[in-house]
Design a protein around this motif. Structure first.
Motif, PDB file in Angstrom:
ATOM      1  N   VAL A 253      -5.365  -1.614  -3.477  1.00 16.19           N
ATOM      2  CA  VAL A 253      -6.132  -0.667  -2.656  1.00 16.19           C
ATOM      3  C   VAL A 253      -5.539   0.734  -2.817  1.00 16.19           C
ATOM      4  CG1 VAL A 253      -6.879  -0.061  -0.323  1.00 16.19           C
ATOM      5  CG2 VAL A 253      -6.782  -2.449  -1.001  1.00 16.19           C
TER       6      VAL A 253
ATOM      7  N   SER B 147     -11.909  14.137   4.812  1.00 12.93           N
ATOM      8  CA  SER B 147     -11.162  12.938   4.438  1.00 12.93           C
ATOM      9  C   SER B 147      -9.658  13.111   4.593  1.00 12.93           C
ATOM     10  CB  SER B 147     -11.472  12.563   2.994  1.00 12.93           C
ATOM     11  OG  SER B 147     -10.997  13.572   2.136  1.00 12.93           O
TER      12      SER B 147
ATOM     13  N   PHE C  28      -5.048   0.166   6.402  1.00 15.15           N
ATOM     14  CA  PHE C  28      -5.271   1.104   5.287  1.00 15.15           C
ATOM     15  C   PHE C  28      -6.627   0.855   4.631  1.00 15.15           C
ATOM     16  CE2 PHE C  28      -2.909  -2.539   3.688  1.00 15.15           C
ATOM     17  CZ  PHE C  28      -3.685  -2.938   2.616  1.00 15.15           C
ATOM     18  N   TRP C  29      -7.045  -0.414   4.625  1.00 13.49           N
ATOM     19  CA  TRP C  29      -8.329  -0.730   4.020  1.00 13.49           C
ATOM     20  C   TRP C  29      -9.473  -0.147   4.848  1.00 13.49           C
ATOM     21  CZ3 TRP C  29     -12.681  -3.602   5.409  1.00 13.49           C
ATOM     22  CH2 TRP C  29     -13.567  -3.882   4.356  1.00 13.49           C
TER      23      TRP C  29
ATOM     24  N   VAL D 297     -13.364   6.468   4.889  1.00  7.81           N
ATOM     25  CA  VAL D 297     -13.421   7.651   4.032  1.00  7.81           C
ATOM     26  C   VAL D 297     -14.590   7.523   3.062  1.00  7.81           C
ATOM     27  CG1 VAL D 297     -12.261   8.862   2.146  1.00  7.81           C
ATOM     28  CG2 VAL D 297     -10.990   8.276   4.198  1.00  7.81           C
ATOM     29  N   PHE D 298     -14.757   6.322   2.506  1.00  7.96           N
ATOM     30  CA  PHE D 298     -15.837   6.097   1.550  1.00  7.96           C
ATOM     31  C   PHE D 298     -17.203   6.341   2.201  1.00  7.96           C
ATOM     32  CE2 PHE D 298     -18.861   3.152  -0.538  1.00  7.96           C
ATOM     33  CZ  PHE D 298     -18.912   3.793  -1.762  1.00  7.96           C
TER      34      PHE D 298
ATOM     35  N   LEU E  80     -12.048  -1.242  -2.699  1.00  2.00           N
ATOM     36  CA  LEU E  80     -12.451  -1.986  -1.504  1.00  2.00           C
ATOM     37  C   LEU E  80     -12.373  -3.504  -1.658  1.00  2.00           C
ATOM     38  CD1 LEU E  80     -15.380   0.321  -0.368  1.00  2.00           C
ATOM     39  CD2 LEU E  80     -13.139   0.075   0.697  1.00  2.00           C
TER      40      LEU E  80
ATOM     41  N   LEU F  94     -11.440   6.525  -5.472  1.00  2.00           N
ATOM     42  CA  LEU F  94     -12.452   5.960  -4.576  1.00  2.00           C
ATOM     43  C   LEU F  94     -13.856   6.457  -4.907  1.00  2.00           C
ATOM     44  CD1 LEU F  94     -12.914   4.183  -2.088  1.00  2.00           C
ATOM     45  CD2 LEU F  94     -12.515   6.176  -0.667  1.00  2.00           C
ATOM     46  N   GLU F  95     -13.971   7.752  -5.178  1.00  2.00           N
ATOM     47  CA  GLU F  95     -15.287   8.329  -5.395  1.00  2.00           C
ATOM     48  C   GLU F  95     -15.929   7.767  -6.663  1.00  2.00           C
ATOM     49  OE1 GLU F  95     -16.935  12.851  -4.713  1.00  2.00           O
ATOM     50  OE2 GLU F  95     -14.815  12.367  -4.569  1.00  2.00           O
TER      51      GLU F  95
ATOM     52  N   VAL G 283      -9.684   3.459   4.118  1.00  2.00           N
ATOM     53  CA  VAL G 283     -10.337   3.730   2.837  1.00  2.00           C
ATOM     54  C   VAL G 283     -11.848   3.535   2.961  1.00  2.00           C
ATOM     55  CG1 VAL G 283     -10.544   2.933   0.445  1.00  2.00           C
ATOM     56  CG2 VAL G 283      -8.284   3.166   1.472  1.00  2.00           C
ATOM     57  N   LEU G 284     -12.247   2.478   3.681  1.00  2.00           N
ATOM     58  CA  LEU G 284     -13.672   2.204   3.869  1.00  2.00           C
ATOM     59  C   LEU G 284     -14.350   3.351   4.623  1.00  2.00           C
ATOM     60  CD1 LEU G 284     -15.957   0.036   3.614  1.00  2.00           C
ATOM     61  CD2 LEU G 284     -15.354  -0.655   5.933  1.00  2.00           C
TER      62      LEU G 284
ATOM     63  N   ILE H  15     -17.177  10.522   1.706  1.00  2.00           N
ATOM     64  CA  ILE H  15     -17.726  10.622   0.355  1.00  2.00           C
ATOM     65  C   ILE H  15     -19.241  10.505   0.357  1.00  2.00           C
ATOM     66  CG2 ILE H  15     -17.783   9.507  -1.910  1.00  2.00           C
ATOM     67  CD1 ILE H  15     -14.850   8.919  -1.592  1.00  2.00           C
TER      68      ILE H  15
ATOM     69  N   PHE I 200       0.830  -1.196   0.000  1.00  2.00           N
ATOM     70  CA  PHE I 200       0.000   0.000   0.000  1.00  2.00           C
ATOM     71  C   PHE I 200       0.867   1.249   0.000  1.00  2.00           C
ATOM     72  CE2 PHE I 200      -2.263   3.399   2.179  1.00  2.00           C
ATOM     73  CZ  PHE I 200      -3.397   3.489   1.395  1.00  2.00           C
TER      74      PHE I 200
ATOM     75  N   VAL J  95      -2.881   7.937   4.092  1.00  2.00           N
ATOM     76  CA  VAL J  95      -4.275   7.947   3.636  1.00  2.00           C
ATOM     77  C   VAL J  95      -4.915   9.302   3.909  1.00  2.00           C
ATOM     78  CG1 VAL J  95      -6.545   6.878   3.877  1.00  2.00           C
ATOM     79  CG2 VAL J  95      -4.500   5.484   4.092  1.00  2.00           C
ATOM     80  N   PHE J  96      -4.693   9.833   5.118  1.00  2.00           N
ATOM     81  CA  PHE J  96      -5.379  11.059   5.510  1.00  2.00           C
ATOM     82  C   PHE J  96      -4.543  12.314   5.261  1.00  2.00           C
ATOM     83  CE2 PHE J  96      -7.489   7.764   8.014  1.00  2.00           C
ATOM     84  CZ  PHE J  96      -8.815   8.021   7.682  1.00  2.00           C
TER      85      PHE J  96
ATOM     86  N   TYR K  71      -7.591   3.844  -4.153  1.00  2.00           N
ATOM     87  CA  TYR K  71      -7.936   4.935  -3.241  1.00  2.00           C
ATOM     88  C   TYR K  71      -8.033   6.264  -3.987  1.00  2.00           C
ATOM     89  CZ  TYR K  71      -7.800   8.080   0.744  1.00  2.00           C
ATOM     90  OH  TYR K  71      -8.094   9.059   1.650  1.00  2.00           O
TER      91      TYR K  71
END
Lengths: 281, 314
Positions: free
Chosen positions: A234, B164, B145-146, B152-153, A249, A241-242, B149-150, B157, A218, B260-261, A238
């Motif tokens: 992933v 985010s 990390f997953w 954030v989704f 995912l 993602l949108e 991401v989840l 979003i 990652f 991620v952030f 990312y």
């Protein structure tokens, strides 16, 4: 009842352990027979069909380069298994050597080895692994070695603790009195009595190693692209993602399933191999 | 107790020396010329020689090490070519976000993990035990990390509840800071909560099976007293040793979460420094992170000696 029969009965006493083994074998099959299980070439880019939604043609849609996500997940199982299993073997071998030597000889040998092990433990594992990747470079074999080295401390400590409990037992003393060398005593009498916890810890570590591999991937420090790896997928996903959440995912679900299966199987193995727990719960 | 702590202090110093040697060696193990690796090969020979000399790379190894370590202790950690600033200022600026994230999630991990562990052990076999144990197993298997991401989704979003990315220090803008902290802290705590739950549960179950618990019950003590007074106290001793590594693990997770952030913390310093082969920032960063772990371990040892009379009176 024979020993092996009793072992399997204990192992599968909880149905979930059998399910876990099934999941592991299923992923193993995907890894070995990837070309048969996958529906597409994982490297084939169809730039006219990027970010397509899941459909009959692309079960989990396509990624930013129009590659089939499902097929890439299937191929990703190869990296997960290769790295997970071989890294654990490397850390088990190195950890056993260090822990056995430290525990058996004690004294200053023990102090030196354990201080080095503790020094390794003081650095966050992911930072240690990243540093090693920087030194050794990015390739599948190197990644395996790096992840193997970064979990040596856990094995060394476990092995040392195990050796300390058998070191002063009569049969070890008897071996020494017979005139066996330290090496023979260690390998023939101390080591076999430490193996069962070693096997348990190994099985339980595979899941953690697969997680660590996905984390490194990652961060962009895993196997080189375009090789499919779940963590890297992933990371790619990312960014988009949108637009296309399935792409980001779905590889994570594969990681969770496989790691969970290894952990549950490891627990089952522990319950079956540890005589203190056998029949107890 | 004094002797035990003195011994641990001495060992910690040795460990730190080993780490500094490892961090120092990094620059020499990597194949190729470190200055070219760091600055690229399109620099002039004069500039190369100047940097090479300023880093002391032309000195004998042992001398280099002592020069580096004595400078480090004095706070002269050198200039980072990648981040274009002094390493000490870099660390001072980037460490607070990582420490805030790390300490908050370490506290969540320990407190909730112990609580869930005790609940599952006491209610063994009941629905609450099954639910929490399954959740703990999933928590351990979930890549951090997953999960990020989840979240954030879902929360950025779709629901648009939380930002985010970004990090604000709590004393600058508290409300904004809390909003930005929620998701990173959840991600960094889940693994810890899950593993403490499992470890506390099995440690508790082991203790509950001991004779002294039966004795306590048979002399008519209330169950709550048996659990809190007799069982928990003894079950926590093996858990204590794990606590020293919690902050280390959180900081490790921070390397991923900061990415991620989009948080500018120490974790992202390490990742960037490795990516750009900025050895100067790297060496100091590793020693700093290790120092934090060692201090935590030492504090845990003090608590350990306090909790376990066998050690205190040894």
């Amino acid at each position: 009842m024979s020993e092996s029969k009793r072992f399997f009965k204990a192992l599968f006493k909880r149905k979930i352990v059998a399910v876990a083994l099934f999941v592991i074998l299923f992923f193993l099959f995907c890894a070995i027979a990837a070309p048969l299980v996958a529906t597409h070439d994982p490297y084939y880019q169809d730039l006219y069909a990027t970010f397509s939604n899941p459909s009959a043609e692309h079960w989990l849609g396509t990624d930013h380069l129009g590659r089939d996500v499902y097929s890439r997940i299937v191929y990703g199982a190869r990296v997960a298994f290769l790295v997970g299993i071989f890294a654990v073997i490397i850390s088990a071998v190195l950890g056993t050597l260090l822990g056995l030597t430290a525990g058996y000889f004690g004294g200053w040998v023990d102090s030196v080895i354990m201080r080095i092990v503790e020094a390794m433990m003081a650095i966050p594992p992911i930072v240690l692994a990243l540093a090693l990747v920087t030194i050794f470079g990015r390739s599948l074999p190197m990644l395996t070695v790096v992840l193997g080295i970064s979990s040596v401390p856990a094995f060394a400590r476990m092995m040392r603790g195990q050796v300390l409990t058998v070191r002063d037992l009569d049969y070890v003393a008897a071996s020494r009195i017979r005139g066996n060398s330290d090496l023979v005593t260690m390998v023939k009498h101390v080591l076999p009595n430490c193996l069962s916890p070693m096997i348990i810890v190994m099985t339980q570590s595979i899941g953690g190693t697969i997680l660590a591999e996905s984390g490194l991937s990652f961060l962009g420090a895993g196997v080189l692209p375009p090789t499919a790896s779940w963590g890297a997928m992933v990371n790619d996903g990312y960014t988009w993602l949108e637009r296309c959440p399935v792409f980001a995912l779905s590889p994570g679900v594969a990681v969770i399933l496989l790691v969970l299966a290894f952990n549950i199987f490891g627990d089952g193995l522990r319950d079956a191999l540890d005589p203190r727990l056998r029949g107890g719960r | 107790m004094g002797r035990f702590l003195l011994k641990r202090l001495f060992q910690t110093i040795i460990i730190l020396i080993i780490i500094s040697i490892l961090a120092f060696s990094l620059i020499h193990i990597i194949p190729g010329d470190p200055v070219y690796a760091m600055l690229g090969t399109d620099i002039t020979k004069e500039y190369h020689d100047q940097v090479y000399h300023s880093m002391g790379l032309d000195l004998p190894l042992v001398q280099q090490y002592f020069r580096w370590i004595s400078n480090f202790v004095q706070g002269k950690m050198g200039y980072s070519y990648h981040f274009k600033e002094d390493v000490l200022t870099l660390v001072q600026r980037r460490l607070p976000p990582t420490l805030i994230l790390g300490i908050t999630s370490a506290i969540f991990s320990v407190v909730l993990g112990l609580l869930f562990g005790i609940i599952t052990a006491v209610r063994r076999g009941k629905p609450i035990d099954s639910i929490l144990t399954v959740l703990a197993n999933i928590g351990i298997a979930t890549p951090i990390f997953w999960l990020a991401v989840l979240l954030v989704f879902i929360f950025s979003i779709n629901l648009k509840w939380l930002p985010s990315w970004g990090f604000t220090l709590p004393w600058v803008d508290f409300a904004k800071s809390m909003k930005q902290l929620i998701m990173p802290v959840i991600c960094m705590s889940v693994g810890g909560i899950a593993s403490y739950t499992r470890q506390t549960r099995s440690s508790m179950l082991e203790v509950i099976g001991q004779d002294y618990i039966r004795t306590a019950r048979s002399k008519g003590l209330k169950e709550s007293k048996v659990i809190m007074g007799h069982a928990v106290k003894n079950a926590l001793i093996p858990i204590l040793t794990l606590i020293g590594l919690t902050l280390r693990n959180s900081i490790g997770g921070s390397a991923i979460i900061e990415r991620v952030f989009n948080i500018s913390g120490m974790g992202s310093v390490m990742v960037e420094a490795l990516g750009s082969r900025d050895y100067i920032a790297l060496q100091s960063g590793i020693v700093f992170l290790a120092l934090i772990t060692c201090i935590c371990n030492l504090l845990v040892d003090i608590a350990y000696a306090y909790a376990d009379p066998r050690i205190r009176l040894d």
